[in-house]
Design an enzyme around this catalytic site. Structure first.
Site, short mmCIF file in Angstrom:
data_model
loop_
_atom_site.label_atom_id
_atom_site.label_comp_id
_atom_site.label_asym_id
_atom_site.label_seq_id
_atom_site.Cartn_x
_atom_site.Cartn_y
_atom_site.Cartn_z
N ASP A 62 46.03 52.46 38.05
CA ASP A 62 45.89 52.36 36.60
C ASP A 62 45.57 50.91 36.26
O ASP A 62 45.67 50.02 37.11
CB ASP A 62 47.13 52.88 35.86
CG ASP A 62 48.36 52.02 36.05
OD1 ASP A 62 48.45 51.34 37.10
OD2 ASP A 62 49.25 52.03 35.18
N TYR A 64 45.42 46.99 34.95
CA TYR A 64 46.38 45.89 34.82
C TYR A 64 47.00 45.93 33.43
O TYR A 64 46.33 46.27 32.45
CB TYR A 64 45.67 44.54 35.03
CG TYR A 64 45.08 44.36 36.40
CD1 TYR A 64 45.88 44.32 37.54
CD2 TYR A 64 43.69 44.19 36.55
CE1 TYR A 64 45.32 44.13 38.80
CE2 TYR A 64 43.14 43.99 37.81
CZ TYR A 64 43.96 43.97 38.93
OH TYR A 64 43.41 43.78 40.17
N PHE A 75 40.70 47.19 39.87
CA PHE A 75 40.90 45.97 40.64
C PHE A 75 40.27 44.73 40.01
O PHE A 75 40.52 43.61 40.43
CB PHE A 75 40.41 46.11 42.09
CG PHE A 75 41.21 47.08 42.90
CD1 PHE A 75 42.47 46.75 43.37
CD2 PHE A 75 40.70 48.34 43.19
CE1 PHE A 75 43.23 47.65 44.11
CE2 PHE A 75 41.45 49.26 43.93
CZ PHE A 75 42.72 48.91 44.40
N HIS A 184 47.14 50.36 50.85
CA HIS A 184 46.75 49.65 49.64
C HIS A 184 46.69 48.15 49.92
O HIS A 184 47.45 47.63 50.74
CB HIS A 184 47.77 49.94 48.53
CG HIS A 184 47.31 49.58 47.17
ND1 HIS A 184 47.42 48.29 46.66
CD2 HIS A 184 46.73 50.32 46.20
CE1 HIS A 184 46.93 48.26 45.43
NE2 HIS A 184 46.50 49.47 45.13
#
Length: 218
Positions: A62, A64, A75, A184
């Site tokens: 989701d 920032y 990202f 991740h």
């Protein structure tokens, strides 16, 4: 199979979950709270990377949730914002594969314009509350995007990082596509597989093997 995101949205937005759950929830959140990204940038990833141009999909969770960071691309952060830890680890992996150094900006729009769809599974978030908009319909919407991409009759590379993203592999059944899975890039899990994964070079090798221009990651 749709030809454009506009065609896709015209159908998807009429579905019951979207019209009766997702849209009312999102509008209410923007009215009552500070929500990221700006409303105009919710679908920024689709705007910058047309359906017909998608060559690579990088899947995030989701947006920032702090000021000035999110602008609709997984990202990515806006120019002038410090590079978040996960993106720093992504840059370090690219540097390890290509030796091109670490950029001074976290804005990934140049990737998006080359055909990299930077898609979060949830497209909005309440300020300072990570994952606060999960479970209200966004997951169904982004699953539909992934399913539509899977139908496309051209090679696409899917980069699935972390447990949540890797679960989406079950939606991708087209053998023409390449699915790359690892941990991740967050500091908590980067050493569990992401560091040294070689994904960016593997992606470009696959694209070139299929007659497509590689992504300029550097």
């Amino acid at each position: 199979m749709f030809q454009t995101w506009k065609d896709f949205l015209a159908i998807e937005s009429k579905k019951q979950y979207y019209a009766s759950e997702l849209k009312p929830f999102v509008e209410a959140e923007y009215s009552a709270h500070t929500v990221y990204p700006e409303h105009k940038n919710i679908l920024r990833a689709l705007e910058l990377t047309p359906l017909s141009k998608v060559k690579v999909v990088i899947l995030g969770q989701d947006p920032y949730h702090e000021p000035r960071q999110a602008h609709g691309l997984a990202f990515s952060v806006q120019d002038g914002v410090p590079i978040p830890p996960s993106l720093k680890n992504i840059y370090e992996e690219i540097d390890a594969e290509y030796g091109c150094g670490i950029p001074n900006t976290g804005n990934l729009e140049p990737w998006a314009r080359q055909g990299v769809l930077l898609l979060n599974t949830v497209l909005t978030v309440r300020a300072h509350e990570a994952n606060s908009h999960a479970g209200h319909g966004w997951e169904r919407f982004t699953d539909a995007i992934l399913k539509e991409l899977d139908k496309q009759e051209r090679p696409i590379v899917f980069m699935l990082w972390g447990a949540a993203a890797k679960k989406k592999a079950q939606l991708l059944i087209n053998p023409d596509h390449l699915i790359l899975k690892t941990s991740h890039p967050s500091p908590l899990s980067v050493y569990r597989g992401f560091k040294g994964c070689g994904h960016f070079r593997k992606c470009n090798e696959y694209l070139e093997k299929n007659g497509l221009a590689p992504i300029v990651w550097c």
